[in-house]
Design a protein around this motif. Structure first.
Motif, PDB file in Angstrom:
ATOM      1  N   PHE A 152      11.347  -8.605  -5.347  1.00  0.00           N
ATOM      2  CA  PHE A 152      10.780  -7.394  -6.190  1.00  0.00           C
ATOM      3  C   PHE A 152       9.368  -7.415  -5.709  1.00  0.00           C
ATOM      4  O   PHE A 152       8.332  -8.086  -5.867  1.00  0.00           O
ATOM      5  CB  PHE A 152      10.734  -7.691  -7.771  1.00  0.00           C
ATOM      6  N   LEU A 153       8.945  -6.337  -5.101  1.00  0.00           N
ATOM      7  CA  LEU A 153       7.734  -5.709  -4.812  1.00  0.00           C
ATOM      8  C   LEU A 153       6.884  -4.733  -5.706  1.00  0.00           C
ATOM      9  O   LEU A 153       7.283  -3.451  -5.470  1.00  0.00           O
ATOM     10  CB  LEU A 153       7.843  -5.114  -3.326  1.00  0.00           C
ATOM     11  N   ASP A 154       6.333  -5.262  -6.565  1.00  0.00           N
ATOM     12  CA  ASP A 154       5.781  -4.573  -7.463  1.00  0.00           C
ATOM     13  C   ASP A 154       4.465  -3.915  -7.078  1.00  0.00           C
ATOM     14  O   ASP A 154       3.591  -4.356  -6.149  1.00  0.00           O
ATOM     15  CB  ASP A 154       5.249  -5.196  -8.714  1.00  0.00           C
ATOM     16  N   GLU A 155       3.989  -2.709  -7.561  1.00  0.00           N
ATOM     17  CA  GLU A 155       3.095  -1.709  -7.074  1.00  0.00           C
ATOM     18  C   GLU A 155       2.962  -1.773  -5.393  1.00  0.00           C
ATOM     19  O   GLU A 155       1.942  -1.852  -4.767  1.00  0.00           O
ATOM     20  CB  GLU A 155       1.774  -2.479  -7.545  1.00  0.00           C
ATOM     21  N   ILE A 156       4.100  -1.265  -4.796  1.00  0.00           N
ATOM     22  CA  ILE A 156       4.246  -1.273  -3.467  1.00  0.00           C
ATOM     23  C   ILE A 156       3.491  -0.281  -2.879  1.00  0.00           C
ATOM     24  O   ILE A 156       2.864  -0.186  -1.651  1.00  0.00           O
ATOM     25  CB  ILE A 156       5.820  -1.102  -2.892  1.00  0.00           C
ATOM     26  N   GLY A 157       3.143   0.768  -3.694  1.00  0.00           N
ATOM     27  CA  GLY A 157       2.134   1.778  -3.169  1.00  0.00           C
ATOM     28  C   GLY A 157       0.578   1.405  -2.771  1.00  0.00           C
ATOM     29  O   GLY A 157      -0.127   2.235  -2.217  1.00  0.00           O
ATOM     30  N   ASP A 158       0.413   0.337  -3.410  1.00  0.00           N
ATOM     31  CA  ASP A 158      -1.109  -0.288  -2.988  1.00  0.00           C
ATOM     32  C   ASP A 158      -1.047  -1.371  -1.985  1.00  0.00           C
ATOM     33  O   ASP A 158      -1.701  -1.752  -1.528  1.00  0.00           O
ATOM     34  CB  ASP A 158      -1.495  -1.088  -4.311  1.00  0.00           C
ATOM     35  N   MET A 159       0.162  -1.552  -1.221  1.00  0.00           N
ATOM     36  CA  MET A 159       0.012  -2.314  -0.136  1.00  0.00           C
ATOM     37  C   MET A 159      -0.630  -1.698   0.963  1.00  0.00           C
ATOM     38  O   MET A 159      -0.548  -0.530   1.287  1.00  0.00           O
ATOM     39  CB  MET A 159       1.632  -2.532   0.269  1.00  0.00           C
TER      40      MET A 159
ATOM     41  N   GLY B  74      -1.065  10.381   4.464  1.00  0.00           N
ATOM     42  CA  GLY B  74      -1.354   9.110   5.573  1.00  0.00           C
ATOM     43  C   GLY B  74      -1.625   7.895   4.776  1.00  0.00           C
ATOM     44  O   GLY B  74      -1.963   6.959   5.791  1.00  0.00           O
ATOM     45  N   GLN B  75      -1.493   7.507   3.665  1.00  0.00           N
ATOM     46  CA  GLN B  75      -1.609   6.192   3.007  1.00  0.00           C
ATOM     47  C   GLN B  75      -0.414   5.416   2.877  1.00  0.00           C
ATOM     48  O   GLN B  75      -0.746   4.196   2.578  1.00  0.00           O
ATOM     49  CB  GLN B  75      -2.127   6.580   1.710  1.00  0.00           C
ATOM     50  N   PHE B  76       0.560   5.867   2.998  1.00  0.00           N
ATOM     51  CA  PHE B  76       1.825   5.354   2.982  1.00  0.00           C
ATOM     52  C   PHE B  76       2.768   5.683   4.257  1.00  0.00           C
ATOM     53  O   PHE B  76       2.881   6.933   4.389  1.00  0.00           O
ATOM     54  CB  PHE B  76       2.558   5.327   1.563  1.00  0.00           C
ATOM     55  N   ARG B  77       3.166   4.658   4.874  1.00  0.00           N
ATOM     56  CA  ARG B  77       4.114   4.948   6.121  1.00  0.00           C
ATOM     57  C   ARG B  77       5.411   5.599   5.572  1.00  0.00           C
ATOM     58  O   ARG B  77       5.966   5.216   4.723  1.00  0.00           O
ATOM     59  CB  ARG B  77       4.499   3.712   6.892  1.00  0.00           C
TER      60      ARG B  77
END
Length: 457
Positions: A237-244, A291-294
């Motif tokens: 489980f990858l929580d807060e994936i948007g901050d990777m 452009g902040q997330f692929r």
């Protein structure tokens, strides 16, 4: 065992009654509606296992009703009946996602066979959706039709290996839903490993996810197994994936594509068998556009998207969650509290809860901790709602502030007379002077206050 509920929608009362009789004799519990609008009202109150609707009805027709249902509950199967059926109608309906399409007149056995297949898709019997026997989602308490629809959809996707992206505001319970999906999946006996991508510095996140070999970097005295390897055979489980961070997004995409992970400093890649469930409160579509997330990673993670509604959109659950939390907290906090007064529950239900379930739990805990009665009154709820946890000072700071204010009030009352103030405080003069020195309070300043006060009369 309770009969399976099926919603039957038809504006012809005779046909509606005939179909209801056939369904009841086959072991179902028909819920009837005479129009699309009436059907939507029924769905707001409870969720059936399937919907059977006539195509041609006054007002909202069967396809329009289906579109409304699909927007709210994509996992709810809909069967459409029509006396005006044509091949284009059937093709159009099934392409839109209608489960089945039958042309009148039809054999009862045809309808019952189609309905049986539709009901078999439902992993959780809707009549028992809130029952404690549903172990896979036992941690998620709800009486909300919207949440029950989401849970049914979650249980469906849990059977597959598809990656799931859980969207929702902070505090809605995204990790609870991820754990429920894991428990409902074929991987339930494997590990469930969770990581908050926003809580770990970028320099450490790569090592946490992929592991590292001994000597891979300064301080790596021994090898470390990464979370991908720890989750082998289970769910990550990858929580807060948007901050990777973007550089890590590239490496994560490679792992998902190749199903192999290479620890930092290692020469060989290692095969991993992991199901990915990720979550975010961010707008990933906007992040992709900026452009902040692929984009390629986004499509890998967003195979199935589940949206957890905020608490203000599931108000049926507020009292349920508050009472459950109170029952769990009271023994731990050594309080004999049995519930809330009616006006306290009304006040809880009126709130918008920007912090969602997490904020509600915090308010209940504050009320329980400060309770002096068996039932929590509205005044306690109001006080807890005004005092946000983020604005509360640390205990040591609060104690120091109280002590300073208390000493100052004593000196004002005694017009700077230390002996009198110490006596009121129940302390000897030496200890009282020490307290004054600790808080930098000068008794002489309080004497001048008395001298400046104009005489009365």
């Amino acid at each position: 065992m309770a009969a399976t509920p099926v919603l039957l929608v038809d504006d012809d009362p005779d046909l509606r009654q005939l179909l209801a009789i056939r369904l009841r004799s086959a072991g179902y519990a028909p819920i009837t509606a005479a129009s699309g609008a009436e059907a939507l009202g029924s769905l707001a109150a409870s969720r059936p296992a399937a919907v059977i609707t006539d195509l041609r009805m006054d007002g909202m027709d069967g396809l329009s009703l289906f579109e409304r249902i699909r927007a709210q509950d994509p996992a709810l199967p809909v069967i459409i009946l029509t006396a005006h059926g044509t091949i284009p109608d059937a093709v159009d309906a099934t392409q839109r996602g209608v489960f089945g399409f039958l042309t009148k007149p039809f054999e009862a056995s045809e309808l019952l066979a189609l309905l049986a297949r539709a009901v078999a898709l439902q992993p959780v019997p809707p009549a028992a959706a809130a029952a404690p026997t549903d172990a896979w989602r036992a941690d998620i308490l709800t009486a909300s039709p919207r949440m029950l629809a989401l849970l049914s959809e979650a249980a469906l996707v849990a059977r597959s290996q598809a990656s799931v992206l859980i969207r929702g505001e902070s505090g809605t319970g995204k990790e609870l839903l991820a754990r429920a999906i894991h428990r409902a999946s074929p991987r339930q006996h494997g590990p469930f490993v969770a990581i908050n991508c926003a809580a770990i510095p970028e320099t450490l996140l790569e090592s946490e996810l992929f592991g590292h070999a001994r000597g891979a970097f300064t301080g790596a005295a021994q090898a470390q197994t990464g979370l991908f390897q720890q989750a082998h055979g289970g769910t990550l489980f990858l929580d807060e994936i948007g901050d990777m961070p973007l550089p890590l997004q590239v490496k994560l995409l490679r792992v998902l594509q190749e199903r192999q992970v290479r620890p930092l400093g290692a020469a060989q890649a290692i095969d991993v068998d992991v199901r990915i469930v990720s979550a975010t409160h961010r707008d990933l579509d906007a992040a992709v556009a900026a452009g902040q997330f692929r984009e390629d990673l986004y499509y890998r993670l967003n195979v199935v998207a589940l949206h957890l509604p905020p608490l203000r959109q599931r108000r049926e659950d507020i009292a349920l969650l508050a009472q459950h939390a109170l029952q769990a907290l009271a023994p731990r906090l050594h309080r004999r509290v049995t519930g809330f007064t009616a006006d306290a529950l009304d006040l809880l239900q009126q709130q918008d809860w920007p912090g969602n379930v997490r904020q509600l739990m915090n308010v209940v805990e504050q009320c329980c901790a400060l309770s002096t009665t068996s039932r929590i009154p509205a005044s306690s709820v109001a006080r807890a709602l005004r005092v946000k946890p983020s604005t509360l000072p640390p205990l040591a700071q609060a104690r120091e502030q109280f002590e300073r204010d208390y000493l100052a009030q004593l000196l004002k009352l005694c017009q700077g007379n230390v002996a009198q103030a110490a006596r009121l405080a129940g302390r000897n003069r030496t200890e009282f002077y020490r307290l004054l020195g600790k808080h930098h309070l000068d008794p002489a300043q309080f004497k001048s206050t008395a001298a400046d006060t104009p005489p009365s009369g």
